[in-house]
Scaffold this motif. Structure first.
Motif, PDB file in Angstrom:
ATOM      1  N   UNK A  42      44.936  76.695  88.128  1.00 16.08           N
ATOM      2  CA  UNK A  42      44.747  75.812  87.271  1.00 16.08           C
ATOM      3  C   UNK A  42      45.230  76.472  85.770  1.00 16.08           C
ATOM      4  N   UNK A  43      45.797  75.642  84.856  1.00 19.34           N
ATOM      5  CA  UNK A  43      46.258  76.209  83.510  1.00 19.34           C
ATOM      6  C   UNK A  43      45.449  75.418  82.749  1.00 19.34           C
ATOM      7  N   UNK A  44      44.659  76.274  81.683  1.00 17.50           N
ATOM      8  CA  UNK A  44      43.824  75.548  80.720  1.00 17.50           C
ATOM      9  C   UNK A  44      44.401  75.747  79.400  1.00 17.50           C
ATOM     10  N   UNK A  45      44.338  74.710  78.361  1.00 17.55           N
ATOM     11  CA  UNK A  45      44.577  74.778  76.983  1.00 17.55           C
ATOM     12  C   UNK A  45      43.725  74.502  76.041  1.00 17.55           C
ATOM     13  N   UNK A  46      43.168  75.103  75.373  1.00 13.51           N
ATOM     14  CA  UNK A  46      42.052  74.484  74.485  1.00 13.51           C
ATOM     15  C   UNK A  46      42.594  74.464  73.108  1.00 13.51           C
ATOM     16  N   UNK A  47      42.156  73.385  72.549  1.00 12.79           N
ATOM     17  CA  UNK A  47      42.672  72.888  71.072  1.00 12.79           C
ATOM     18  C   UNK A  47      41.541  72.074  70.399  1.00 12.79           C
ATOM     19  N   UNK A  48      41.891  71.975  68.967  1.00 12.41           N
ATOM     20  CA  UNK A  48      40.805  71.200  68.321  1.00 12.41           C
ATOM     21  C   UNK A  48      40.129  72.202  67.294  1.00 12.41           C
ATOM     22  N   UNK A  49      40.218  73.247  67.250  1.00 11.85           N
ATOM     23  CA  UNK A  49      39.654  74.116  66.190  1.00 11.85           C
ATOM     24  C   UNK A  49      40.307  73.914  64.880  1.00 11.85           C
ATOM     25  N   UNK A  50      39.613  74.582  63.910  1.00 13.00           N
ATOM     26  CA  UNK A  50      39.950  74.310  62.492  1.00 13.00           C
ATOM     27  C   UNK A  50      38.842  74.921  61.545  1.00 13.00           C
ATOM     28  N   UNK A  51      38.939  74.656  60.299  1.00 11.82           N
ATOM     29  CA  UNK A  51      38.083  74.893  59.201  1.00 11.82           C
ATOM     30  C   UNK A  51      37.346  73.869  58.930  1.00 11.82           C
ATOM     31  N   UNK A 109      36.258  70.066  70.180  1.00 18.60           N
ATOM     32  CA  UNK A 109      37.183  70.844  70.889  1.00 18.60           C
ATOM     33  C   UNK A 109      37.649  69.998  72.209  1.00 18.60           C
ATOM     34  N   UNK A 110      38.887  70.289  72.308  1.00 21.43           N
ATOM     35  CA  UNK A 110      39.242  69.772  73.920  1.00 21.43           C
ATOM     36  C   UNK A 110      39.898  71.081  74.774  1.00 21.43           C
ATOM     37  N   UNK A 156      33.841  81.156  65.413  1.00 19.37           N
ATOM     38  CA  UNK A 156      34.332  82.075  66.523  1.00 19.37           C
ATOM     39  C   UNK A 156      35.607  81.454  67.266  1.00 19.37           C
ATOM     40  N   UNK A 157      36.180  82.324  68.043  1.00 26.08           N
ATOM     41  CA  UNK A 157      37.185  82.009  68.957  1.00 26.08           C
ATOM     42  C   UNK A 157      36.560  81.196  70.111  1.00 26.08           C
ATOM     43  N   UNK A 158      36.785  79.938  70.375  1.00 26.80           N
ATOM     44  CA  UNK A 158      36.205  79.360  71.483  1.00 26.80           C
ATOM     45  C   UNK A 158      37.156  79.255  72.619  1.00 26.80           C
ATOM     46  N   UNK A 159      36.609  79.497  73.804  1.00 25.86           N
ATOM     47  CA  UNK A 159      37.541  79.384  75.010  1.00 25.86           C
ATOM     48  C   UNK A 159      36.839  78.477  75.987  1.00 25.86           C
ATOM     49  N   UNK A 160      37.564  77.922  76.715  1.00 26.80           N
ATOM     50  CA  UNK A 160      37.400  77.098  77.834  1.00 26.80           C
ATOM     51  C   UNK A 160      37.634  77.715  79.288  1.00 26.80           C
ATOM     52  N   UNK A 161      36.844  77.646  80.263  1.00 25.58           N
ATOM     53  CA  UNK A 161      37.036  78.279  81.305  1.00 25.58           C
ATOM     54  C   UNK A 161      36.550  77.491  82.546  1.00 25.58           C
ATOM     55  N   UNK A 178      31.936  86.239  83.906  1.00 24.53           N
ATOM     56  CA  UNK A 178      32.429  86.900  85.148  1.00 24.53           C
ATOM     57  C   UNK A 178      32.567  85.785  86.417  1.00 24.53           C
ATOM     58  N   UNK A 179      31.730  84.539  86.444  1.00 23.24           N
ATOM     59  CA  UNK A 179      31.775  83.597  87.273  1.00 23.24           C
ATOM     60  C   UNK A 179      32.799  82.774  86.942  1.00 23.24           C
ATOM     61  N   UNK A 180      33.948  82.868  86.059  1.00 18.80           N
ATOM     62  CA  UNK A 180      34.610  81.941  85.882  1.00 18.80           C
ATOM     63  C   UNK A 180      35.973  82.502  86.084  1.00 18.80           C
ATOM     64  N   UNK A 181      37.029  81.698  86.825  1.00 23.40           N
ATOM     65  CA  UNK A 181      38.226  81.962  87.492  1.00 23.40           C
ATOM     66  C   UNK A 181      39.377  82.063  86.377  1.00 23.40           C
ATOM     67  N   UNK A 182      39.315  81.022  85.636  1.00 22.98           N
ATOM     68  CA  UNK A 182      40.533  80.816  84.892  1.00 22.98           C
ATOM     69  C   UNK A 182      40.067  80.391  83.326  1.00 22.98           C
ATOM     70  N   UNK A 183      40.821  80.924  82.600  1.00 24.00           N
ATOM     71  CA  UNK A 183      40.668  80.845  81.134  1.00 24.00           C
ATOM     72  C   UNK A 183      41.844  80.291  80.282  1.00 24.00           C
ATOM     73  N   UNK A 184      41.447  79.365  79.593  1.00 21.95           N
ATOM     74  CA  UNK A 184      42.442  79.159  78.313  1.00 21.95           C
ATOM     75  C   UNK A 184      42.648  80.016  77.313  1.00 21.95           C
ATOM     76  N   UNK A 185      43.455  79.967  76.359  1.00 22.62           N
ATOM     77  CA  UNK A 185      43.792  80.784  75.395  1.00 22.62           C
ATOM     78  C   UNK A 185      42.889  81.037  74.224  1.00 22.62           C
ATOM     79  N   UNK A 186      42.053  80.108  73.987  1.00 27.96           N
ATOM     80  CA  UNK A 186      41.143  80.160  72.876  1.00 27.96           C
ATOM     81  C   UNK A 186      41.685  79.303  71.676  1.00 27.96           C
ATOM     82  N   UNK A 187      40.627  78.844  70.879  1.00 27.01           N
ATOM     83  CA  UNK A 187      40.833  77.996  69.662  1.00 27.01           C
ATOM     84  C   UNK A 187      40.030  78.442  68.709  1.00 27.01           C
ATOM     85  N   UNK A 188      40.571  78.577  67.636  1.00 34.17           N
ATOM     86  CA  UNK A 188      39.749  79.407  66.362  1.00 34.17           C
ATOM     87  C   UNK A 188      39.050  78.262  65.450  1.00 34.17           C
TER      88      UNK A 188
END
Length: 123
Positions: A1-10, A19-20, A91-96, A108-118
């Motif tokens: 599975x591919x994950x993409x995190x979005x929604x970060x900002x100031x 965040x999504x 922070x940089x937020x990641x979904x997994x 360590x229990x998570x198998x797939x990671x998105x790229x992060x959103x600041x």
């Protein structure tokens, strides 16, 4: 599975962001999903997680009552609604995604990671 995190900002302290985490690939509903965050020089920190069906949720003490995790399996998306943001939430937020049952809080229990959103929170 591919994950993409979005929604970060100031955002200003006290403000909100949503965040999504959009997934593609295998059937999304077989995965539990977690959100983690990381700041420079620190380890990745658990924020919140949701079970495969969405029936079980768990939050870090630091965000409980301010953040809400949810998922829409029809849209292959998990959300993290963040309210009453504080400068220390920046922070940089990641979904997994994880195959594990339950709601693991260890990265360590998570198998797939998105790229992060600041997420940046100004005081």
């Amino acid at each position: 599975v591919q994950l993409q995190a979005s929604g970060g900002g100031l955002v200003q302290a006290g403000g909100s962001l949503r965040l999504s985490c959009a997934a593609s690939g295998r059937t999304f509903s077989i995965y539990g999903v977690g959100w983690f965050r990381q700041t420079p020089g620190k380890e990745r920190e658990f924020v919140a997680a949701i079970s495969q069906s969405g029936g079980n949720l768990y939050y870090a003490d630091s965000v409980r009552g301010r953040f809400t995790i949810s998922r829409d399996n029809n849209k292959n998306t998990v959300y993290l609604q963040m309210n009453s943001l504080k400068p220390e939430d920046a922070a940089v937020f990641y979904c997994a995604a994880t195959f594990a049952t339950g709601i693991p809080t260890s990265a360590r229990a998570y198998n797939y990671w998105g790229q992060g959103t600041l997420v940046t929170v100004s005081s």
